[in-house]
Design a protein around this motif. Structure first.
Motif, PDB file in Angstrom:
ATOM      1  N   ASN A 145       0.074  -0.811   2.901  1.00 20.22           N
ATOM      2  CA  ASN A 145       0.414  -0.122   4.152  1.00 20.22           C
ATOM      3  C   ASN A 145       1.916  -0.009   4.337  1.00 20.22           C
ATOM      4  OD1 ASN A 145      -2.242   0.217   4.712  1.00 20.22           O
ATOM      5  ND2 ASN A 145      -2.402  -1.568   6.073  1.00 20.22           N
ATOM      6  N   GLU A 186       3.196   2.710   2.031  1.00 17.61           N
ATOM      7  CA  GLU A 186       2.771   4.011   2.580  1.00 17.61           C
ATOM      8  C   GLU A 186       3.699   4.430   3.722  1.00 17.61           C
ATOM      9  OE1 GLU A 186       0.952   6.228   1.691  1.00 17.61           O
ATOM     10  OE2 GLU A 186      -0.964   5.578   0.840  1.00 17.61           O
ATOM     11  N   ALA A 187       3.961   3.496   4.586  1.00 19.29           N
ATOM     12  CA  ALA A 187       4.777   3.807   5.760  1.00 19.29           C
ATOM     13  C   ALA A 187       6.179   4.207   5.343  1.00 19.29           C
ATOM     14  CB  ALA A 187       4.807   2.587   6.681  1.00 19.29           C
ATOM     15  N   GLN A 188       6.745   3.461   4.410  1.00 21.76           N
ATOM     16  CA  GLN A 188       8.108   3.789   3.993  1.00 21.76           C
ATOM     17  C   GLN A 188       8.171   5.140   3.277  1.00 21.76           C
ATOM     18  OE1 GLN A 188      10.401   0.624   2.461  1.00 21.76           O
ATOM     19  NE2 GLN A 188      12.055   1.962   1.742  1.00 21.76           N
ATOM     20  N   ARG A 189       7.137   5.416   2.562  1.00 19.82           N
ATOM     21  CA  ARG A 189       7.081   6.697   1.841  1.00 19.82           C
ATOM     22  C   ARG A 189       7.149   7.877   2.813  1.00 19.82           C
ATOM     23  NH1 ARG A 189       3.813   8.725  -2.694  1.00 19.82           N
ATOM     24  NH2 ARG A 189       2.112   9.060  -1.264  1.00 19.82           N
ATOM     25  N   LYS A 190       6.573   7.681   3.969  1.00 18.61           N
ATOM     26  CA  LYS A 190       6.530   8.783   4.935  1.00 18.61           C
ATOM     27  C   LYS A 190       7.891   9.026   5.566  1.00 18.61           C
ATOM     28  CE  LYS A 190       1.680   8.626   5.995  1.00 18.61           C
ATOM     29  NZ  LYS A 190       0.786   7.595   6.445  1.00 18.61           N
ATOM     30  N   THR A 191       8.707   7.989   5.627  1.00 22.97           N
ATOM     31  CA  THR A 191       9.966   8.149   6.361  1.00 22.97           C
ATOM     32  C   THR A 191      11.194   8.218   5.450  1.00 22.97           C
ATOM     33  OG1 THR A 191      10.037   5.753   6.539  1.00 22.97           O
ATOM     34  CG2 THR A 191       9.121   6.947   8.429  1.00 22.97           C
ATOM     35  N   GLN A 198      10.406   8.081  -1.532  1.00 17.54           N
ATOM     36  CA  GLN A 198       9.257   8.897  -1.916  1.00 17.54           C
ATOM     37  C   GLN A 198       9.477   9.521  -3.303  1.00 17.54           C
ATOM     38  OE1 GLN A 198       8.587  12.752   0.005  1.00 17.54           O
ATOM     39  NE2 GLN A 198       6.822  11.772   0.950  1.00 17.54           N
TER      40      GLN A 198
END
Ligand code: ADP
Ligand code: MG
Length: 467
Positions: free
Chosen positions: A442, A445-450, A455
């Motif tokens: 999780n 995933e979260a860091q990838r989004k921001t 990413q």
């Protein structure tokens, strides 16, 4: 029926050497005739490349299994070569079916002289009698570079004065880096200089089995006598006698006898004598009595030179760009490097194409997708190119921010790229529980989004892993 025999043969060897070898090499061959009087099997290959390859790599396997099916011991295997047959590729050669051999490229330069006609006999295999020395592995076929030059020099030096210079010689290094090659090269060179000397190449696990069977069948004296007779003893992968106390004891005495009579002993191992686990101290110390030398992963230039040499031995011209491409792809193991080259050569030969960069790309890319399944070790290996923490660190209890982050990324990639469970992932990475893995995934995933840079980095690692 003859055809049944060949089908049964294919069926049997599939278990032994795998489907890819059967599809690539054996299916290309047809069973022509069985001459029961002379105990000869006549086979037909589609072209010289396949024939040479089989002759050099699989002839013993064929003899053993066809022999069993035909109820004779080791029949003669003859490839018919009537000179009129149009060489045709076997049906449906696909990139996926190209396979590397289980043994090295050892097609000899003079292979044309090995062309056999209907009545000719096959040349003896490259294995010399009972010495187990493989004549394909010589100093001539060994490429010297900065990471193996010491081992090479030491190996070469002892062939000039066996038993008196570096005794024992102990060569250690990672898998596929040329240790076995050097041991055989020593055997071959000494045989050439001193044809009467008795040379014995033995892997440590074969030594163990031989010892066990000597005990079982009450032949221990014969066993010892055999080893006491040798002038040059080449023991490969000595680490395999670890934790085998009785075998070590027997070996210890053989070592002493040979050493005292100034007979040359050479060892290879995956690690130094000092770090060998499960070895009796008195034996361990003897392993290091002479010269201990290492072999490391070759540099790019050496890898290119090795590829070119191997190709030349198979009478194939390899241009620089293809050699560079293959050398860059295979990083740490020359056996794999050679395997990649062989697959490219085999595909080119079987489909009647010349070797170009495009062709090499096609073969190796397809293969990476089909045959290099993504497993945990692969993920960790590639991740290590981007994060400085190795498997040990990732599995440790280290809570350092950077280590923990790399561990999270590893968990994320393992979940995404394999079908393993969260439990398996946690287990692999130091016995962590299911909840820890979910939490890590999780977070990533979260860091990838921001974080766009992150990413991008993850995408790059991911595509390198899947090839
Ligand atoms: P190891 O015993 O260290 O695992 P091997 O000696 O079996 O490795 O080598 C693996 C393959 O790579 C063999 O086919 C060998 O001929 C080849 N090889 C390794 N090093 C070299 C080298 N320097 N030059 C040419 N071939 C090499
Ligand atoms: Mg080896």
């Amino acid at each position: 029926m003859i055809t049944d025999i060949w089908s049964s043969f294919l069926h049997i060897v599939r278990d032994e050497v795998g489907s890819r070898v059967v599809e690539t090499w054996f299916k290309a061959v047809s069973f022509h005739q069985w001459d029961a009087v002379n105990k000869c099997v006549y086979l037909e290959a589609p072209n010289a490349f396949v024939k040479n390859w089989i002759q050099n790599n699989y002839i013993d396997l064929i003899k053993v299994h066809l022999g069993r099916l035909l109820h004779v011991e080791k029949p003669e295997i003859i490839f018919i070569d009537d000179g009129t047959k149009v060489c045709s590729a076997p049906a449906e050669i696909t990139i996926d079916s190209i396979s590397s051999p289980l043994v090295p490229v050892n097609v000899k330069k003079n292979n044309t002289s090995q062309q056999v006609t209907k009545n000719a006999l096959i040349k003896p295999s490259t294995m010399q009698g009972g010495s187990h020395v493989n004549s394909a592995y010589t100093f001539d076929t060994f490429v010297v570079g900065p990471t193996n030059s010491l081992a090479y020099a030491a190996a070469y030096a002892i062939t000039e004065k066996p038993g008196s210079l570096y005794n024992p010689l102990f060569i250690y290094g990672g898998s596929g880096l040329g240790k076995t090659h050097l041991l055989h090269a020593i055997g071959n060179a000494i045989k050439e200089r001193q044809p009467n000397s008795i040379i014995l190449y033995q892997t440590a696990d074969r030594f163990v089995n031989e010892f066990i069977s000597a005990i079982r069948f009450d032949k221990i004296h014969k066993f010892q006598a055999k080893y006491h007779l040798v002038d040059v003893l080449l023991i490969d992968d000595i680490q395999f006698i670890a934790n085998k106390e009785q075998t070590q004891e027997a070996f210890f005495h053989i070592f002493n006898t040979l050493y005292e009579s100034h007979k040359q002993i050479v060892f290879s191992s995956d690690t130094t004598p000092h770090t060998l686990q499960g070895m009796a101290e008195r034996l361990r110390s003897r392993l290091a009595w002479g010269l201990v030398t290492d072999i490391h992963v070759p540099h790019l230039e050496t890898k290119i030179a090795i590829l070119k040499k191997k190709a030349k031995v198979s009478q194939v011209e390899l241009c620089d760009e293809v050699a560079y491409f293959i050398a860059e792809r295979v990083t740490s193991n020359i056996r794999e490097l050679e395997g990649a080259l062989v697959r490219v050569m085999a595909f080119a030969s079987l489909t009647n194409q010349i070797i170009t960069l495009d062709l090499a790309r096609k073969v190796l890319r397809a293969e990476q997708k089909s045959s290099a399944p993504v497993d945990f070790n692969r993920i960790i290996r590639i991740l290590h190119r981007y994060y400085p923490h190795d498997l040990q660190a990732l599995c440790s209890k280290d809570r350092n921010k950077d280590v923990a982050f790399a561990r999270h990324v590893a968990m994320f990639l393992m979940k995404k790229l394999t079908d393993k469970s969260l439990r398996d992932i946690g287990q692999f990475l130091g016995g962590r529980n299911h909840a820890t893995v979910v939490h890590a995934i999780n977070k990533v995933e979260a860091q990838r989004k921001t974080d766009v840079d992150f990413q991008y980095r993850i995408n790059t690692i991911e595509s390198e892993i899947v090839g």
